[in-house]
Design a protein around this motif. Sequence first.
Motif, mmCIF file in Angstrom:
data_model
loop_
_atom_site.group_PDB
_atom_site.id
_atom_site.type_symbol
_atom_site.label_atom_id
_atom_site.label_comp_id
_atom_site.label_asym_id
_atom_site.label_seq_id
_atom_site.Cartn_x
_atom_site.Cartn_y
_atom_site.Cartn_z
ATOM 1 N N VAL A 1 -4.792 1.460 -2.062
ATOM 2 C CA VAL A 1 -3.974 2.532 -1.592
ATOM 3 C C VAL A 1 -3.949 3.614 -2.628
ATOM 4 N N GLY B 1 -2.362 6.382 -4.678
ATOM 5 C CA GLY B 1 -1.067 6.945 -4.857
ATOM 6 C C GLY B 1 -1.202 8.156 -5.664
ATOM 7 N N GLU B 2 -0.106 8.296 -6.354
ATOM 8 C CA GLU B 2 0.038 9.848 -7.092
ATOM 9 C C GLU B 2 -1.100 9.988 -7.861
ATOM 10 N N SER C 1 -4.236 2.634 -12.862
ATOM 11 C CA SER C 1 -4.671 3.948 -12.751
ATOM 12 C C SER C 1 -6.038 3.932 -13.318
ATOM 13 N N SER D 1 -3.253 7.069 -9.910
ATOM 14 C CA SER D 1 -2.523 5.623 -9.502
ATOM 15 C C SER D 1 -2.952 5.142 -8.227
ATOM 16 N N SER E 1 -2.784 1.293 -5.763
ATOM 17 C CA SER E 1 -2.282 -0.058 -5.851
ATOM 18 C C SER E 1 -3.286 -0.890 -4.719
ATOM 19 N N SER F 1 -0.739 4.036 4.975
ATOM 20 C CA SER F 1 -0.407 4.457 3.707
ATOM 21 C C SER F 1 -1.197 5.539 2.993
ATOM 22 N N ASN F 2 -2.425 5.170 2.975
ATOM 23 C CA ASN F 2 -3.334 6.375 2.517
ATOM 24 C C ASN F 2 -3.190 7.723 3.267
ATOM 25 N N ASN G 1 0.297 9.223 2.381
ATOM 26 C CA ASN G 1 0.508 9.605 0.846
ATOM 27 C C ASN G 1 -0.235 11.069 0.777
ATOM 28 N N GLU H 1 1.831 14.756 -0.166
ATOM 29 C CA GLU H 1 1.350 15.419 -1.236
ATOM 30 C C GLU H 1 1.048 16.851 -0.726
#
Length: 408
Positions: free
Chosen positions: A206, A208-209, A266, A275, A277, A317-318, A321, A325
Amino acid sequence: MRLSTSWMYQQSTSTMLSQQATLAATQNQVSTGKRINVASDDPAGAGQMVSLGHILAANGQYSSNIDSANTRLSTEQTTLSSVGNLLDSARSTALQGINGVLSSSDRAGMATQLSQLREQLVQMANTSDSNGNALFAGTSTTAAPFVQGAGGSVSYAGNDSVLMAAVGPGLKVPTSDAGSAVFMNIPAGNGSFTASAGIANTGTLVVGENTVSDPVAWNAASAASGGGYAISFGANGSWTAADANGNPVLDGSGNPVGGTYQDGGSISFNGLSISMSGTPAAGDTVNVKSGGTQDIFATLDNMIAALRSNGSSTDLSNSLNRQIESLDQTQSVVTSTSVSIGGRINTINQQQAAYQDLGVTYKDTLSGVRDVDVYTAISNLSSQSAALQASQQVFAQVKSMTLFNYIK
């Protein structure tokens, strides 16, 4: 010297007529309260009155423009505050949707909530001011700048210009913001680039930021690479990166960048940091793309589609996310626009206060030039009336003085 009777009559009559004219002018001053009623009363003062009148009229128009601008900007600021609250609600709903324990019906309910928020957002974007003019249409006269097509997509029917209000000599203030800038042309991703998991990924990775950790390095590398990268994963989390042309990305020593990714860690190179996961499978990828825009309506549409897709938790989740953004970028634009509006309102309020102070000064000056001192005018009226009466009484005596009266 011989004085004729006709000359004395003429002289007395001229004197009384002059006194009557003076008395009439003073009476007019007392009744009107003005020293200058016609230009001939004081040509220089009359000219000054005209100049002061023009200044006061211009300031009055500027003040009227400021009142209209203040009303419009305040309405826009209130609307954007409501938009910000709506985006906060949408973000909270999207974050809840990432929760892996939610059922399909729960996510469908969230999608319905987001659909309702989207409809509200379209209505807010089409808000009109007190005169019925759309706030976010630019200088276009269209009543509804945001139009929903048959498929539900939203397009912008306004223009990119902004309305301006003249609030002072040579001073104009924008009284609107184009809807294209506030709702449509929103920078994608984090504003510099978008990092997204590959569609064909089979692992649980996944994204993330992601941020630009070194702007100088990022800008230099983006100019050279076109701003696009592909991160490829091998066995046990090993990774390498290639640019948009498929060439390996090299570090400062000329060696290919790469390493081993650990869950929750990351990946950083060329001024960017991503980042992540989860665990990538061999062959999984992360694609980095710079630039691009995405309107807020498409962002909400993508959130709704993701929640209704019944895809895996990783895919959901992807997807969410990335949309969060984009939503954050819209929130940033809305906030900066609200701050700009606040600055404009402060500017015109200061200008209005200045006009109020100047108005008092100019009106006092005009009064000093135009208005009469009532007490002095009344005193003059009394003395001039007495003088006229005295002249009339003298004339009454003089007119009876003839040679025939003397002989008699």
